[in-house]
Design a protein around this motif. Structure first.
Motif, short mmCIF file in Angstrom:
data_model
loop_
_atom_site.label_atom_id
_atom_site.label_comp_id
_atom_site.label_asym_id
_atom_site.label_seq_id
_atom_site.Cartn_x
_atom_site.Cartn_y
_atom_site.Cartn_z
N UNK A 248 -81.96 94.98 20.76
CA UNK A 248 -82.35 95.98 21.77
C UNK A 248 -83.63 95.55 22.48
N UNK A 249 -84.15 96.42 23.33
CA UNK A 249 -85.35 96.08 24.11
C UNK A 249 -86.55 95.82 23.20
N UNK A 288 -83.33 86.57 30.39
CA UNK A 288 -84.28 87.68 30.39
C UNK A 288 -83.70 88.96 30.97
N UNK A 289 -82.62 88.85 31.77
CA UNK A 289 -81.99 90.02 32.38
C UNK A 289 -81.17 90.81 31.36
N UNK A 290 -80.84 90.19 30.23
CA UNK A 290 -80.02 90.87 29.22
C UNK A 290 -80.89 91.83 28.40
N UNK A 291 -80.39 93.04 28.18
CA UNK A 291 -81.13 94.02 27.39
C UNK A 291 -80.80 93.96 25.91
N UNK A 292 -79.65 93.32 25.58
CA UNK A 292 -79.30 93.19 24.17
C UNK A 292 -78.43 91.96 23.97
N UNK A 293 -78.34 91.53 22.73
CA UNK A 293 -77.52 90.38 22.35
C UNK A 293 -76.78 90.72 21.07
N UNK A 325 -86.27 91.40 12.78
CA UNK A 325 -85.02 91.79 12.12
C UNK A 325 -84.94 93.30 11.99
N UNK A 326 -86.03 93.95 11.61
CA UNK A 326 -86.00 95.40 11.37
C UNK A 326 -85.97 96.22 12.66
N UNK A 327 -86.09 95.56 13.80
CA UNK A 327 -85.97 96.27 15.07
C UNK A 327 -84.51 96.55 15.42
#
Length: 623
Positions: A248-249, A288-293, A325-327
């Motif tokens: 996420x962000x 950088x345009x991606x908000x998640x992976x 990781x915990x994010x």
């Protein structure tokens, strides 16, 4: 130097996926083989993803199997999840992939190696090659003890000058916790080989009980798993799910704010990264345009709590890795059992190799796997088998073993490497294969088993079964094409119930099967044969008929390819004598020394006009 009393035909240095296939192929062809590894407890290790196959990689594994290799068989013995990828697309890109119990994989392969006749296994670190009159004569280990052989295969993986990076901490290691080899790469440089530097990495391993799987999407094995190997009759291990989630962000921000503390972006790493398997630092910077992976949690085995966190690879310090990781949703309490790390290592530019994977500089010396600039267990296994067959063939004075680009993905990969070289970790893709519709997973046995039999790697009964299967396919295709379906009410009712247009006149059954809405069920319903047809036969019959036009087109293209391949270039041909070639092209041709006009045409920068003048120059030799 003191030599071991026993002399070998083939010595294989390294017991990863390349080394295992190389040693088994050579031994099964009747050679006396020595397999050497730094640590015998790491034979056929899975240091990165606990999986086999994937897009194009599955095809490579099937080809290894069809030739008589071991990877697919071990995969089936140890697989805990099966999936066929790209099923919504055409059969040319269908690819098998498994999750595997990595410890069981190692044990199963080690057991096969230990029981293989003609094969010795020894733990030692090779430091130097023994060379006499430009030919390989053996190897010397770290104690100064020597082993003699007629051929040597280097399958050293990431161990040449291996350097593991976690933040700004760098550790000399071939993999985390394992010795690296620094003597051998220095020796190769002294011998005149061009070495480059590459980088790869692996994500963290997490403790299963610390993960909230309810926040992830469960992905189960296919309901009817299809074995990888043509020889496997039954899948025995229980199947386990993997889990899909996303960063996420907050994840992006943590990594972006700490880029300067990353080994990759902090200036610690000089090796070239894998473009198609980027670290998370690369994802944040380059996308950088991606908000998640995507994050995929994969079990590492039935009897371990370790979970492989695909998508979270990085080279950050441990304290940042914990925050990162915990994010991720579902990993708020995750415990890292093994941190992610980056590793860089030396490789040999593969344009220094012949199409057999023998080096041009030293006779009898072969190279396979990551030493040639490739990535992936499957690419390594395929090269190992290729090198093992050719090393044995050299000892036994057999013809060289070469598969062309239209015969196998192996052929595509090897030709790419020795013709174009690579400056980044090479990965196999279906898009690299010009004739991929001909190189499907389902027909690898028909394409290659006869060649495996000629090498002594496939037995008579297996070849007989394959030929009988091919006969049944041809017979069923002929029957379908010779069957005419008339526009009767029952026929049209069936067609309309499946969203297809009804018939207004009689048509051959194969024309119905070619319709997009139809599959083999139309044959079973409207004109079943006298005997039941096996699923394997059905799949190939359907593909051959549905894609007949495309297949015929590729066959015509293959004939054009063969014409250029038939025009051989003499081994000692002087490219400087060809008028009309630029100095740059003469230099490239002299360095790569293509064996045919076809291979020359695939060298970067070679134009059609250059091929024309080269053709004239070659023909002039016979005048």
């Amino acid at each position: 130097m003191v030599f071991y009393s026993k002399k070998y035909d083939v010595i294989v240095v390294g017991a990863g996926h390349a080394g295992c296939e190389a040693a088994l192929a050579s031994a099964r062809m009747g050679c006396c083989v020595l397999l050497m590894a730094i640590d015998l407890d790491k034979i056929a290790a899975m240091p990165c993803s606990p999986s086999i196959g994937g897009m194009a990689k599955g095809q490579l594994v099937k080809e290894i199997d069809a030739l008589g290799g071991e990877m697919a068989k071990i995969t089936d013995k140890t697989a805990i999840q099966y999936r066929i990828l790209n099923t919504r697309k055409g059969p040319a890109v269908h690819s098998s992939r498994t999750q595997n119990d990595k410890i069981r994989y190692h044990i199963a392969m080690k057991s096969v190696l230990e029981r293989q006749p003609n094969l010795d296994i020894k733990q030692a670190m090779v430091e130097q090659l023994v060379i006499e009159d430009g030919k390989i004569a053996g190897v010397e280990d770290h104690t100064g003890f020597g082993y003699q052989a007629q051929t040597v295969i280097l399958a050293t993986g990431t161990f040449l000058s291996g350097l593991v990076h976690i933040g700004f901490k760098s550790i000399r290691a071939g993999r985390a916790g394992e010795f690296a080899s620094y003597g051998l790469p220095a020796h190769l440089k002294d011998l005149g080989f061009q070495l480059g530097r590459m980088k790869t990495g692996t994500p963290p391993r997490l403790k299963r009980s610390s993960i909230d799987f309810s926040k992830f999407e469960r992905q189960d094995s296919d309901q009817e798993p299809v074995p990888f190997s043509f020889f496997t009759e039954k899948i025995t291990l229980p199947q386990m799910p993997s889990y899909l989630g996303h960063t996420n962000k907050t994840s992006q921000k943590i990594v972006r704010d700490n880029l300067e503390r990353s080994a990759l972006y902090g200036g610690m790493i000089t090796g070239v990264s894998a473009r198609y398997c980027p670290s998370f630092e690369d994802k944040v910077v380059k996308f950088s345009h991606r908000e998640n992976h995507r994050v995929i949690l994969q079990p590492e085995g039935l009897d371990t709590d370790e979970i492989y966190a695909s998508g979270l690879g990085n080279s950050l310090p441990p304290e940042i890795q914990i925050q990162f990781v915990r994010s991720v949703k579902g990993l708020e309490e995750a415990e890292i059992m093994r941190p992610a790390y980056a590793i860089e290592y030396d490789y040999v530019n593969p344009i220094q190799l012949k199409p057999t994977l023998e080096t041009k500089r030293i006779s009898g010396l072969f190279m396979a796997g990551q030493i040639n600039g490739t990535s992936g267990y499957e690419e390594a296994g395929a090269q190992g088998m290729w090198a093992g067959i050719n090393a044995a063939g050299k000892v036994q004075e057999r013809p060289r073993f070469i598969l062309e680009r239209y015969q196998a993905y192996m052929g595509v990969m090897t030709d790419d490497l020795v013709t174009r070289g690579t400056r980044e970790p090479y990965r196999m893709f279906t898009s690299r294969a010009e004739y991929r519709l001909m190189l499907r997973e389902d027909n690898a046995d028909i394409r290659l088993m006869e060649k495996g039999h000629e090498l002594g790697l496939i037995d008579d009964d297996t070849l007989k079964d394959m030929k009988e299967r091919k006969k049944q396919i041809d017979s069923e295709i002929t029957r379908i094409k010779g069957t005419v379906i008339k526009p009767q009410k029952a026929v049209n009712d069936y067609l309309e119930s499946h969203g297809a247009k009804p018939l207004s006149h009689a048509v051959p059954l194969d024309q119905l099967l070619k319709r997009a809405e139809m599959d083999y069920h139309v044959v079973e319903t409207l004109a079943p044969g006298p005997d039941s047809v096996h699923k394997k036969i059905i799949r190939q019959v359907e593909t051959e008929i549905k894609y007949e036009g495309y297949i015929q087109r590729q066959l015509r293209e293959i004939e054009k390819f063969k014409n250029l391949e038939r025009m051989k270039i003499p081994e000692n041909f002087d490219f400087n004598t060809v008028h009309g070639l630029s100095n740059e092209l003469r230099e490239k041709l002299s360095e790569i020394r293509p064996a045919s006009l076809g291979q020359a045409s695939r060298i970067d920068g070679i134009t059609p006009s250059a091929i024309s003048v080269l053709m004239i120059g070659i023909k002039g030799l016979g005048d």
